[in-house]
Motif scaffolding. Sequence first.
Motif, mmCIF file in Angstrom:
data_model
loop_
_atom_site.group_PDB
_atom_site.id
_atom_site.type_symbol
_atom_site.label_atom_id
_atom_site.label_comp_id
_atom_site.label_asym_id
_atom_site.label_seq_id
_atom_site.Cartn_x
_atom_site.Cartn_y
_atom_site.Cartn_z
ATOM 1 N N ALA A 76 0.831 -1.212 0.000
ATOM 2 C CA ALA A 76 0.000 0.000 0.000
ATOM 3 C C ALA A 76 0.859 1.254 0.000
ATOM 4 C CB ALA A 76 -0.927 -0.007 1.203
ATOM 5 N N GLU A 77 0.495 2.216 -0.852
ATOM 6 C CA GLU A 77 1.267 3.442 -1.009
ATOM 7 C C GLU A 77 0.527 4.677 -0.509
ATOM 8 O OE1 GLU A 77 1.907 3.463 -5.189
ATOM 9 O OE2 GLU A 77 3.614 2.071 -5.121
ATOM 10 N N SER A 78 -0.811 4.606 -0.442
ATOM 11 C CA SER A 78 -1.587 5.794 -0.078
ATOM 12 C C SER A 78 -2.357 5.551 1.211
ATOM 13 C CB SER A 78 -2.563 6.143 -1.201
ATOM 14 O OG SER A 78 -3.548 5.133 -1.326
ATOM 15 N N ASP A 79 -2.749 6.638 1.853
ATOM 16 C CA ASP A 79 -3.535 6.532 3.078
ATOM 17 C C ASP A 79 -4.908 5.917 2.814
ATOM 18 O OD1 ASP A 79 -1.481 7.635 4.528
ATOM 19 O OD2 ASP A 79 -2.263 9.686 4.421
ATOM 20 N N GLU A 80 -5.500 6.232 1.629
ATOM 21 C CA GLU A 80 -6.817 5.685 1.301
ATOM 22 C C GLU A 80 -6.769 4.159 1.233
ATOM 23 O OE1 GLU A 80 -6.629 9.790 -0.449
ATOM 24 O OE2 GLU A 80 -5.336 8.031 -0.478
ATOM 25 N N ARG A 96 -4.385 2.153 2.560
ATOM 26 C CA ARG A 96 -4.042 1.589 3.874
ATOM 27 C C ARG A 96 -5.279 1.526 4.765
ATOM 28 N NH1 ARG A 96 0.262 5.349 3.337
ATOM 29 N NH2 ARG A 96 2.206 4.352 2.677
ATOM 30 N N HIS A 97 -6.099 2.583 4.729
ATOM 31 C CA HIS A 97 -7.306 2.612 5.556
ATOM 32 C C HIS A 97 -8.290 1.535 5.107
ATOM 33 C CE1 HIS A 97 -10.500 4.151 8.056
ATOM 34 N NE2 HIS A 97 -11.284 4.373 7.009
ATOM 35 N N ALA A 98 -8.439 1.361 3.805
ATOM 36 C CA ALA A 98 -9.358 0.340 3.288
ATOM 37 C C ALA A 98 -8.903 -1.055 3.704
ATOM 38 C CB ALA A 98 -9.451 0.439 1.767
ATOM 39 N N LEU A 99 -7.617 -1.332 3.583
ATOM 40 C CA LEU A 99 -7.100 -2.656 3.946
ATOM 41 C C LEU A 99 -7.191 -2.886 5.450
ATOM 42 C CD1 LEU A 99 -3.981 -2.814 1.592
ATOM 43 C CD2 LEU A 99 -6.170 -3.986 1.316
ATOM 44 N N LEU A 100 -7.025 -1.820 6.226
ATOM 45 C CA LEU A 100 -7.160 -1.947 7.683
ATOM 46 C C LEU A 100 -8.601 -2.308 8.045
ATOM 47 C CD1 LEU A 100 -5.962 -1.677 10.509
ATOM 48 C CD2 LEU A 100 -6.514 0.774 10.437
ATOM 49 N N ARG A 101 -9.556 -1.731 7.350
ATOM 50 C CA ARG A 101 -10.968 -2.075 7.610
ATOM 51 C C ARG A 101 -11.238 -3.536 7.239
ATOM 52 N NH1 ARG A 101 -15.285 2.485 5.920
ATOM 53 N NH2 ARG A 101 -16.540 1.055 7.177
ATOM 54 N N LEU A 102 -10.641 -4.013 6.147
ATOM 55 C CA LEU A 102 -10.787 -5.424 5.798
ATOM 56 C C LEU A 102 -10.216 -6.314 6.896
ATOM 57 C CD1 LEU A 102 -9.816 -5.484 2.002
ATOM 58 C CD2 LEU A 102 -12.099 -5.661 2.971
ATOM 59 N N GLN A 103 -9.064 -5.921 7.430
ATOM 60 C CA GLN A 103 -8.428 -6.715 8.484
ATOM 61 C C GLN A 103 -9.287 -6.734 9.743
ATOM 62 O OE1 GLN A 103 -4.824 -5.090 10.279
ATOM 63 N NE2 GLN A 103 -3.866 -7.108 10.136
#
Length: 874
Positions: free
Chosen positions: A378-382, A384-391
């Motif tokens: 992941a390169e962008s905050d958008e 990273r935030h999306a993947l964190l929500r998936l996690q």
Amino acid sequence: MPLSESLSPYDLIAQQLLRDHPPPDLRHVVILLPNYHVAQPLVQRLAALSGVSALLLPQLTTFTDWVQNVPLTQAVVSDSARLASLYQALRKQGWFEQADLWALARELLTLMDELTRQHVNLPKDEAAFQAQLEHAYQARKNNALQFEARVVHELWHAMSSSSELDGVAAYQQRLATLAAQASAPLYVLLTSDLSTPETRFLQVYAERAPVRIFDLRVLAAGDVEAQTLSSSNPLSTFDLRLATDFSLFPAHGLEQEAQAADLQIRRWLLAGKRSIALVAQDRLVARRVRALLERAQILVQDETGWTFATLAVSAVLMRWLEAVQGDFYYQDVLDLMKSPYVFADQPASERKQAVYQLERLLREHQVSARLEEFQRLAESDELRHALLRLQQAAQRLPTGREFTLTGWLERLEQSLDSLGVLTGWAQDAAGRELLQLLAEWREELADDRSRFSFGEWRRWLAQQLDLNTFRDSSVESPVVFTHLAATRWRRFDAVLLLGCDADHLPGDLSGGQWFNDAVRGALGLPVTAQKVQQVQDDLRGLLALNDTVLVTWQETKNGEPNLLSPWLELLRVQLQDDLIERELAPLLERGQVQPEPSSPLQSLTMPQPAAPAKLLPIKISPSGYNTLMACPYQYYARYILRLDELDEVREALDKRDYGTWVHEILQRFHGERPQLSGLPRVELEATLARISDEVFAVAVQHDFLAHGWRLRWQAQQAAYLDWQLENEQNGWHFAAAEQGYQLAVDDDLLLHGRLDRLDTQADGAQRVLDYKTKDKNSLTGLLKQTGEDVQLASYAAMSESAEATFVALDDSKAVVNVQPEQAMDELAALNLARLKEIFSQLRAGTTLPANGVDKACEYCAMKGLCRKGWWAAE
């Protein structure tokens, strides 16, 4: 007199009712309807024939709704709870280890309900039941029969011994209570035989209050009097006399059938018909008809609905569970994130940007699974935030643990809430209904303490979604999609019976895998013939009540003859008329849009567009230059229009992966050992082996098959060391690897690229080396035609090198150089001059024709754009 030539059925009912009960007060009368669509026309005729200004209407209801008003003394156990108990019993017994136990439990539950509905009591002794089956099957005792008897007998007695009241038993109990309290005169509208509980109810009810039957089968045969139900006057069925505007349309394939239905419906609408029924026997054709109608901006009121399993709201749910269980396989994750229901609590632009970035990174880095790998890229905050929500959402669904069905459903809701899916569902009619279903299942199963694995629960959920139907009630349209049973006692301006071939009408009405018809008949269960008769009665009623009916079917399917339904074929024989509709086929032929000869679709010439100067790129790589030489049109599509496809994520390792690993190994090896001469051979071998093992260790973690490529490279390491030592003996020494260069071709164009490796000599001479995991003969073929391959010449020009060579790394016996026969400085100069001239011509408007040879077209992603298959054949 046939029904359609006399009074309407609603007139007959209204007249009989008004004779029996003078208006205006009819509130003490109950009319049992087959469906509520019948209520409005019946009420209209009652009002019209009553002769009074104000009429107090009778109670109009259905069997199902009438009994719901009857209170019960004990609670009713839900079918979902009974299904879970039956599943547990099957799992505990271990009878069907390889079977889908949820599907099996559902079929057994249906069988149990049938036994209850038909008042069948199995013998208490298993041996007696087995003997009963042997007699019905007319077979000797065998293992299969014994097993079937044991399964059904044990499960039946286990389920029936429970003190809980199931849905079927509750329905029968309510019917019995209603019959015991009978006082109101009862009028019943029928098209076919009732079930056993309802028939018994009417018989008991008739002993206490008058019951009149309006059987459409009898009315259609000419007997316009209602029948009074009594033991001395049983209902009878007469042959139907067809009195409708009836025709048949044999189609040649699915598309023509759908187009014919679409055209006929639009013709009926233009003729002023405002009540059109499409009775779909073939749902596949019906979907196509609906698409054609909606393309013509004709909305459809769908009474059949769609199972939740086919809806987008369920697709996002099941895709999420697949992603969690499948270690976040990239395709599942991308499909999930592209759904508008995911992250619905965020601006849509953020979701789209995140999924675009993820797809680009996955394809660029060839990562196919694992959320941790996605987060690393992941390169962008958008993103990273999306993947964190998936996690965080995935943590709510621990796939390695067991919970109750209610426990899993609660965790599912929490998980979907973390993804913003619940917000998206709340804004959608189907989503809101699915949320309600999930809540109902949690409540129904709250007392069930059985525990299930993630996989078991997921299969249960998939079955539940497939068994429940969503109907969009927001659409009102003169065109109604419905099914045959829903047409009972209904009249339309026109009816289209779709897909009436022998396979779909009457269709598959078998009783499942438990018991054949002989056994079912012996036990008192409905047999196939009874189910077929009910469908036939519904069809007869539809034809009797409606004056305009068109039947369609595919006369040929996949090039093979496809028979019309035998019922309709028999009708053709009885009427001694082929009944074929003659107007639609010519209209369909004239309605086909034929492209003009000048249309691009009919153009049989090679495409050769000219690119506007402002769209021409200002940079070009050696690979892009190669594409330009191989096929100018391919270059135009990929690099000027920028239509190049994203790389596919390769799930299976191939030679491209091998080449990438070899490049990385050699870059690291020469970074540690730029000079090999003078070092012990054992040390060199150990260093190369260590680096190779480290690179392939990462590859093996993702795919065990990388071991095979690792062994292939190990077999070539000694040959590579021999080749490198020979280079150094000839005065060439490693200088750089993976270094970028660029060169101005003219004022408006740069040639840029990254070299695999650059060697130098003591006098400053340079040589470009390009690693290729190909054999010597293949590389020699590339260089056979002067100037055909531009890669080496471009690299030599950019790095100002006097030599350039391919390094063949595909033969374990030897590593060899493959280079052009021409002098490299001369070849590089000619290569640059040609590139400069080409772009000068392109700026002047020279076209880019699709003149690539077949080899260039073989794997070209733009072949569908240039349509070479059209014009090349000509």
